[in-house]
Design an enzyme around this catalytic site. Structure first.
Site: not given
Ligand code: DMJ
Length: 856
Positions: A69, A216
């Site tokens: 992140e 993903d």
């Protein structure tokens, strides 16, 4: 925090678990939205924002953050900001003072992340302490053994950009090493990767594989690394994986997770919202047809629920009802519009914007949906909403002249940060890999639709995209419940019997018992009458039967988790409808097992008033204040039902119980239903809802500020739009007072008051979303398939007209009438401890793997 109008500071709010790992006390939202400001032509605001970042942001905080992140949002945000700052400076008007300060900050952050790569594999640790790194005792991290594939494989764009902007090659080297390792570890026969990997040994920890959560952006970065860095090996790897994805995971219009070792075996019956980025990636690859198909399917799910739920089943029911305003679907819509020029995608974008304004917009921003079914909010607006959603929606409608630079000169990172393509020819000190030795030229048939541009491929067919969408128009509404599909289809076609489905299983059917035995599944009759299913693959008649057994057990677990959810009362909504909220704030509320059932009746609307005593445990001393209103009562000291009776006696038309546990919130605690008092509660006629303390204080604060606060209690928030404001303006306060009085008199006629002794509260813990999709995988509880009743009751059925029968109702009926039966899990209230379920499950899987090895 758009409901309480504050910033979320790590440590100052109750922990929400992993999701807080994105917060590093480094002004995340400000940094993540820098380049959005330039895209939206807010150049002055960008200049101010950059100054604020340089003035205020500290990267040396003693906070443990997620490496992934921090990379995509903060490093990417700083680099995107730097890219556009130098572009503006060169134009000569804005940012003339800028001297690469954002880049210096990015470099400082890059060096802070590097200790995470100190593993023999080169895969990074998932978390790092910004101040103390990994190993030091004060770091409080560094003991993790696993990371997700996307976490380790989504670094190359930012790290390579950092290297090329600064000349410090180490960042690109580290990111490449991690990618090389993942590529080496791909499952060789399927060319798929699992969801999580051991960072020390490289063993796959979770062997399921899809294109959504956990994987993903690994695929995204392979293709985009090729675009940005021009290195063929990245394209070859991407193409190899893409071929596998299209072979196994793509089941148009669905994308379903499979097992990496057994890729014909589906790993679950639901899809997660993160996979909505995939059509956009397919556009970048040039594979337009499946992109249109999947996007259309997702759009229909959105039309049904206003937003894409975090997870939904293959028959398009909500599996996990939250929606944190994720941008992936808007991203794909933008790319599809760019590729096809079809105005349909503008209509889609318009719907997205309307829904955001109608259902998510609150006075201090846009609030995440706690539950798409009720329209209730969560006090959360993640930074990706401004970084991605705003950017993609703006770009969808923007003409070339609306943007002050040429967007085609940039590539979007996974967080939609902009990196200039000229980086491909700058500071290329790292040698490009040419065709990998293992690369085998792929069969071209998978790339039939690959093209530079649809205008070239379909120049005379503007209806091309529509012709692909048309057959899928009703895919969601007309869909019949699907279980796990596509299991060894070939063998069924050749006449073999399809394997036993969990939904069809009956413990009294001798044929079924025989099949179980063949699959290595044994049926244990427990003393209390329940039955338990345990599989030992090693006892199966053949490896094919063992595989069927594994699938059967997995289906049983999925089925039971589905049933468990269906038995639970969904949460309710408390919507503040008076000025200045006008229905924009919707709070997640727990239902009661007594009183008016808001799912069956019209909502209840009224002004709120605090009861005296506030705990509502005795006759109210201020009946005139609560008469005709919705009474606020504090939790504790007596039973919920008793509180309800006391406020009903005082003439209240509804009640909201507010948690006495300060700081509690539905963001962090599982919602529950308020249980009755074990006696007959038919006398309670008014609706009762429960709010955790944080949600409750939003109402209490509103009373302090505006005195008169009107709320709507319902099972689903009413549309909030100008209509509500008009309604408010045209209906004077006493209108609603009159309406409330009427409701009171009608309800009080029906009230049959019963005095109750004070006793302790009881509650039934039943929050349907307290587990993440990943959590729900291996744990289940189910009502048994009936052993004596009509077998058709347990079947998934389609009638001759092709319409679906209501499986939900069937399951509901089953659950009401039947006792327990179980695949290695316990039913009803006697739940087997999770650890033991997982242990059993792992044992089965190990046995299965062992058997596989033996076979080999
Ligand atoms: C974003 O932070 C990024 O797009 C990431 O790759 C996954 N998804 C979130 C938003 O949903």
């Amino acid at each position: 925090m758009p409901l309480t109008c504050r910033g979320r500071v790590r440590g100052q709010e109750p922990s929400r678990g992993d999701v807080d790992d994105a917060l590093g006390k480094f002004s995340l939202t400000l940094i993540d939205s820098l380049d959005t400001l330039v895209v939206l032509n807010k150049t002055k605001e960008f200049e101010d924002a950059v100054r604020k970042v340089l003035r205020d942001v500290n990267l040396d905080n003693d906070v443990v953050v997620s490496v992934f992140e921090t990379n995509i949002r903060v490093l990417g945000g700083l680099l995107g900001g730097h890219s556009l700052a130098i572009m503006l400076k060169e134009k000569g008007e804005y940012m003339q003072w800028y001297n690469d300060e954002l880049l210096q900050m990015a470099k400082q952050l890059g060096y802070k992340l590097l200790p995470a790569f100190n593993t023999t594999s080169g895969l990074p640790y998932p978390r790092i302490n910004l101040k103390f790194g990994i190993r030091k005792p004060e770091a409080r991290t560094g003991t993790e053994t696993d990371t997700c594939t996307a976490c380790a494989g989504t670094l190359i764009l930012e790290f390579a950009a950092l290297s090329r902007f600064t000349g410090a090659t180490i960042f690109e080297e580290y990111a490449r090493k991690a990618l090389d390792f993942l590529w080496e570890k791909r499952q060789r026969s399927s060319n798929l990767v699992g969801v999580t990997i051991n960072i020390h040994t490289g063993d796959w920890v979770r062997k399921d594989s899809g294109v959504g959560a956990g994987i993903d952006s690994y695929y995204e970065y392979l293709l985009k690394a090729y675009v940005l860095l021009g290195d063929d090996s990245f394209l070859e790897r991407f193409n190899t994986h893409y071929d596998a994805i299209m072979r196994y995971i793509s089941q148009p219009p669905l994308l379903l997770d499979v097992h990496i070792h057994k890729p014909m075996l589906n790993a679950r019956t639901w899809m997660d919202a993160l996979l909505a980025f995939f059509p956009g990636l397919q556009v970048l690859k040039g594979d337009i047809r499946p992109a249109i198909e999947t996007h259309e399917m997702l759009y229909q799910v959105i039309k049904k629920h206003n937003f894409l739920p975090e997870a939904f089943t293959t028959d398009f029911r909500v599996h996990w009802a939250q929606h944190p305003l994720r941008p992936e679907f808007a991203e794909s819509t933008y790319f599809l519009y760019k590729a096809t020029g079809d105005p349909y995608y503008l209509e889609v974008g318009k719907t997205l914007i309307e829904n955001l304004n109608k259902y998510a917009r609150v006075p201090c921003g846009f609030a995440a949906m706690k539950d798409v079914r009720t329209g209730s909010h969560e006090d959360r607006m993640d930074s990706f909403f401004l970084a991605e959603m705003f950017k993609y929606l703006y770009l969808l409608f923007a003409d070339k002249e609306d943007i002050i630079f040429d967007i085609e000169d940039y590539i979007f990172t996974t967080e939609a940060h902009l990196l200039p393509l000229w980086l491909s020819t700058t500071n290329q000190s790292i040698s490009k890999k040419n065709i990998t030795s293992e690369y085998t030229e792929l069969d071209d048939s998978n790339f039939d639709w690959t093209c530079p541009n649809t205008q070239i491929l379909f120049p005379n067919d503007p209806l091309y995209a529509q012709s692909i969408r048309e057959p899928l128009k009703n895919v969601v509404d007309k869909s019949c419940p699907r279980g796990i599909i596509r299991v060894r289809e070939e063998s069924f076609r050749s006449g073999a019997k399809p394997p036993l489905r969990a939904r069809d299983f009956m413990a009294t059917n001798p044929e079924h018992l025989e099949i179980l035995k063949k699959m290595g599944v044994s049926l244990i009759h427990l003393k209390d009458g329940r039955v338990q299913l345990v599989q030992h693959a090693i006892q199966a008649a053949s490896s094919i039967d063992a595989e069927d057994g594994l699938r059967f057990m997995q289906e049983m677990i999925e089925l039971s988790s589905q049933q468990q959810k269906e038995q639970q009362l969904p949460p309710r909504a408390v919507q503040i409808v008076s000025h200045p909220f006008f229905g924009r704030v919707v709070l997640t509320a727990g239902p009661a097992q007594f009183g008016l059932d808001l799912s069956k009746h019209k909502e209840t609307r009224g002004f709120v008033a605090s009861s005296k005593p506030y705990n509502g445990c005795s006759e109210l001393t201020n009946p005139e204040a609560v008469m005709g209103k919705i009474a606020l009562i504090q939790r504790g000291q007596c039973m919920f039902a008793e509180k309800a009776r006391n406020i009903q006696n005082a003439g209240a038309i509804g009640g909201i119980v507010i948690d006495d546990n300060e700081g509690s919130s539905s963001d962090t605690a599982p919602l529950f239903q308020m249980a009755g008092d074990g006696k007959d509660t038919d006398d309670i006629k008014i609706p009762m809802l429960f709010l955790f303390s944080k949600e409750g204080s939003i109402i209490l604060d509103a009373i302090r500020e505006y005195e008169e606060v009107e709320v709507l209690l319902s099972d689903k928030a009413k549309d909030r739009d100008p209509e509500m404001e008009n309604e408010e303006q045209s209906s004077p306060e006493n209108d609603s007072q009159n309406q409330s009085d009427e409701q009171v008199s009608s309800s009080s006629q029906e009230v049959d008051l019963v005095d109750q002794e004070s006793s302790e509260e009881s509650s039934l813990n039943s929050h349907p979303e307290s587990l993440s999709p990943a959590d729900t995988d291996n744990v289940a509880s189910i009502s048994p398939s009936e052993q004596t009743s009509d077998p058709t009751e347990n079947h998934e059925t389609t009638n001759l007209n092709g319409e679906c029968t209501d499986l939900d109702n069937q399951l509901q009926e089953q659950s009401e009438t039947e006792e327990d039966s179980n695949p290695n899990v316990s039913w009803g209230k006697k739940v087997q401890p999770i650890d033991s379920i997982l242990a059993d499950w792992n044992e089965d899987i190990e046995a299965f793997e062992m058997m596989e090895k033996d076979e080999l």
